[in-house]
Each structure stands twice: as structure tokens, then as C-alpha cells.
Design an enzyme around this catalytic site. Structure first.
Site, mmCIF file in Angstrom:
data_model
loop_
_atom_site.group_PDB
_atom_site.id
_atom_site.type_symbol
_atom_site.label_atom_id
_atom_site.label_comp_id
_atom_site.label_asym_id
_atom_site.label_seq_id
_atom_site.Cartn_x
_atom_site.Cartn_y
_atom_site.Cartn_z
ATOM 1 N N THR A 54 2.878 6.451 0.372
ATOM 2 C CA THR A 54 2.506 5.854 1.075
ATOM 3 C C THR A 54 2.352 4.837 0.957
ATOM 4 O O THR A 54 1.477 3.502 1.408
ATOM 5 C CB THR A 54 1.364 6.813 1.837
ATOM 6 O OG1 THR A 54 1.569 7.792 1.834
ATOM 7 C CG2 THR A 54 0.311 5.919 2.508
ATOM 8 N N LYS A 107 -5.528 9.762 -0.045
ATOM 9 C CA LYS A 107 -4.503 8.727 -0.034
ATOM 10 C C LYS A 107 -3.882 7.584 0.962
ATOM 11 O O LYS A 107 -3.449 6.582 0.457
ATOM 12 C CB LYS A 107 -3.151 9.420 0.023
ATOM 13 C CG LYS A 107 -2.188 10.038 0.578
ATOM 14 C CD LYS A 107 -1.564 9.454 1.665
ATOM 15 C CE LYS A 107 -1.227 10.331 2.581
ATOM 16 N NZ LYS A 107 -0.157 9.503 3.947
#
Length: 349
Positions: free
Chosen positions: A249, A192
Site C-alpha cells: 500500500t 496501514k
């Protein structure tokens, strides 16, 4: 009450130490900077990394690994992937009996393509570790340190060890789930960061929400493809360490990976960006490792490969975007089939 050694005095290590101290565990933090260690011990703060947080006075810190490990039954590793090979042998040299290893770092090692749990298993003999557990999920240290609601996942091949870590960390502000899919949890947490750099990059280029949504969705598809090739459960990527971590994120200025991408999108070189950040951007090394691994396993990861060319071969971000958008036509879900029983197999083309 458990005695816990937290290896790493950055923002995430300090935040997790706060969580553990709130649960009345005896917590010692190891760090390299004498000035920072003194600040934690004397002023109960870590101004560089968490300027708004007040640390419990029960937390002790030291530059001595031997002191921090003394009588500890659990070791929590919160250091960058690139530091694992350096720090783990130091830990091993001060161990005389087995301890539980918990890691809360997110990355893949370039060259070896090993996940962090695999690095731990290589560096720490089996007779010195009672288990390895990963703690991962959407969890900015800044918010955890202020005791804002956060949920994460504890994963291990030994589910009893994951449940033990769940009990160690669980508070009214910090909720911990368990998941036996260690591969999926580690891969989701590592990859990610790649997509987060890309998300920041599109922001720096001036693109809007459409581009960000496309990146996150197709980025999750890439994560799933590589994870499934490695043996992960695809359902994991719909959970906290997959979709959850990806959302937080890719959408928050707290994310150093997002900030790094934003700077590059605005025209800054990678070297200048790293100087400006002054902190490790884990997604950069992970991009290299994932690019290598995808090539080795023949897994298609166009977003990752595009970012790799930007970071390591100087390709202009705008050119990388143009190439991504101009690829040959594809079916959206055909490369995410899970087997003969998968309902996706019965979709009309």
C-alpha cells in the site's frame, strides 16, 4: 459449490467475485448503480473500477439485496467502513437463517473505535451469523482481477471458519493462509492505510526512498504498539496483514491512499483531493479513529497524530514532517518489548 453474496460492486468486491467464480461457486454481487449492474450482467465487465478485467459470465449482479442474499450461505462484505451501519441492517431484514459473514474491508469506526468484525456483531444478531471471518493482506484488486499471484490471510476467533474461507477462496493464483489473531489482522489492515497516505504525502513533497523507508518502519512500530495494547499478537504484524499489506500500500500507485497523500503533498486540499479521487479513501476516517483511540489508550503514535493534524486541522505537511523529525531522542525498540522473556529486554541501551 457454495452460493455466495458479495456486498459491494467496487474494485475489490468485483475482484473477489472473480476469485470465487473461478472456484465454481455461485456468485451474486450487490451494488447501488443500475448502470453498473447492467454492465456486469450484460457485458461482463466493470469498466469504472476494473477496466482491464473480463468477468466470468457466471457472475450475476443486482441492486436488490433480497435477490443477492437468496439461498446464499456466505455473505462477503466489501463496502467502506462508513457504509456498514447503513447496509448491515438491510441485510439483517432479509435474513431468516444464519449465514457466515466474511469481510474484506479495512477500517476502524470513528467515535466507537470498533473494528469491522465488532460492528458486524453489533448489527447482526448471533442467531443469524454462524461466524465472522476477515480476509486481509497485500492484494490490489487490479492484479487479483488479472489473476496475478496474490497471498492473503483469513482470520477468525473460530479457526475452523477461517479454514472454511481458505477453501472458498484458494486458487492457483490466490493463496490463502489462516491466522487466529483476528484483532491483529484487522488492526494491521486498517492502520496501514494511514501510513500509506503519509508515504504518498512524502512523495508529493519530493522526498525520496530514505523518507519512505523511515515511514514504513516507524509506521509499523506504531501499528504494533496500538495492536498489542488491544490484545493482538505482535507476530501478526510481521505477516501478510501487517508488513505485507504495508509494503504494497505504501509503494504502489494502485493504492488510493497513496494517491491521496501524493495529491496533498503536492499542495491539494483534502476536499479537492476527494473530489478528484471520486472514491472512498478509507485511511482518512481511520486516521481520525486511530488518533482518538491512541489518545484514549495513551499509546504514542506520532506519525498518525501528525497526519491527523494535516487532514483535520489544516497543518502544512512540511511542518508536520519537521515536528516529527525534531522530537526528543528515543531508543528504537524499547516500546516494542513483549514481556520479561523478550530478548529485546536484554539489549544494551
Amino acid at each position: 459449490m457454495s452460493k455466495i453474496a458479495v456486498i459491494g460492486s467496487g474494485s475489490w468486491g468485483t475482484a473477489l467475485a472473480i476469485v470465487l467464480a473461478d472456484n465454481d461457486h455461485q456468485v451474486r454481487i450487490w451494488g447501488r448503480s443500475e448502470e453498473q449492474i447492467n454492465e456486469i450482467n450484460d457485458l461482463h465487465q466493470n469498466q469504472r473500477y476494473l477496466p482491464d478485467a473480463k468477468l466470468p459470465e457466471t457472475i450475476k449482479a443486482s441492486t436488490s439485496i433480497n435477490y443477492v442474499l437468496e439461498d446464499a450461505d456466505t455473505i462477503v462484505l466489501v463496502i467502506p467502513t462508513k457504509a456498514m451501519r447503513e447496509v448491515l441492517p438491510q441485510i439483517k431484514n432479509h435474513m431468516t437463517e444464519e449465514k457466515l459473514f466474511v469481510h474484506a474491508s479495512k477500517g476502524i469506526e470513528p467515535g466507537t473505535h470498533l473494528r469491522i468484525s465488532e460492528i458486524i456483531e453489533e448489527e447482526i444478531p448471533s442467531q443469524l451469523r454462524s461466524g465472522v471471518v476477515v480476509l486481509s493482506g497485500p492484494s490490489h484488486a487490479e492484479e487479483v482481477s488479472l489473476r496475478q499471484p496474490t497471498t492473503v490471510t483469513a482470520s477468525s476467533v473460530n479457526i475452523d471458519k477461517a479454514k472454511y474461507v481458505q477453501d472458498l477462496f484458494m486458487t492457483q493464483h490466490f493463496r490463502v493462509y489462516t491466522n487466529p489473531d483476528l484483532i491483529g489482522v484487522e488492526i494491521g489492515g486498517a492502520l496501514k492505510n494511514i501510513i500509506a497516505i503519509c508515504s504518498g504525502l512524502t512523495n508529493g513533497l519530493g522526498y525520496g526512498d530514505n523518507a519512505k523507508a523511515a515511514l514504513m518502519t516507524r509506521g509499523l512500530a506504531e501499528i504494533g504498539r496500538l495492536g498489542m495494547k488491544l490484545g493482538a499478537n505482535p507476530i501478526t504484524f510481521a505477516g501478510l496483514s501487517g508488513l505485507g499489506d504495508l509494503i504494497v500500500t505504501c509503494t504502489s500507485v494502485h493504492s488510493r491512499n497513496w494517491r491521496a497523500g501524493n495529491m496533498i503533498g503536492q499542495g491539494m486540499t483534502v476536499d479537492n483531493m476527494l473530489d478528484e479521487m471520486g472514491m472512498v479513501v478509507e485511511g482518512i476516517r481511520t486516521t481520525k479513529a486511530a488518533h482518538e483511540l491512541a489518545k484514549k489508550l495513551e499509546v504514542e503514535m506520532p506519525i498518525t497524530n501528525g497526519l491527523y493534524n494535516v487532514l483535520f486541522h489544516g497543518k502544512a505537511p512540511q511542518e508536520a514532517v519537521t515536528e516529527l523529525m525534531g522530537r526528543v531522542k528515543k531508543h528504537e525498540v524499547e516500546d516494542l518489548k513483549l514481556g520479561d522473556s523478550d530478548p529485546l529486554n536484554h539489549l544494551e541501551p
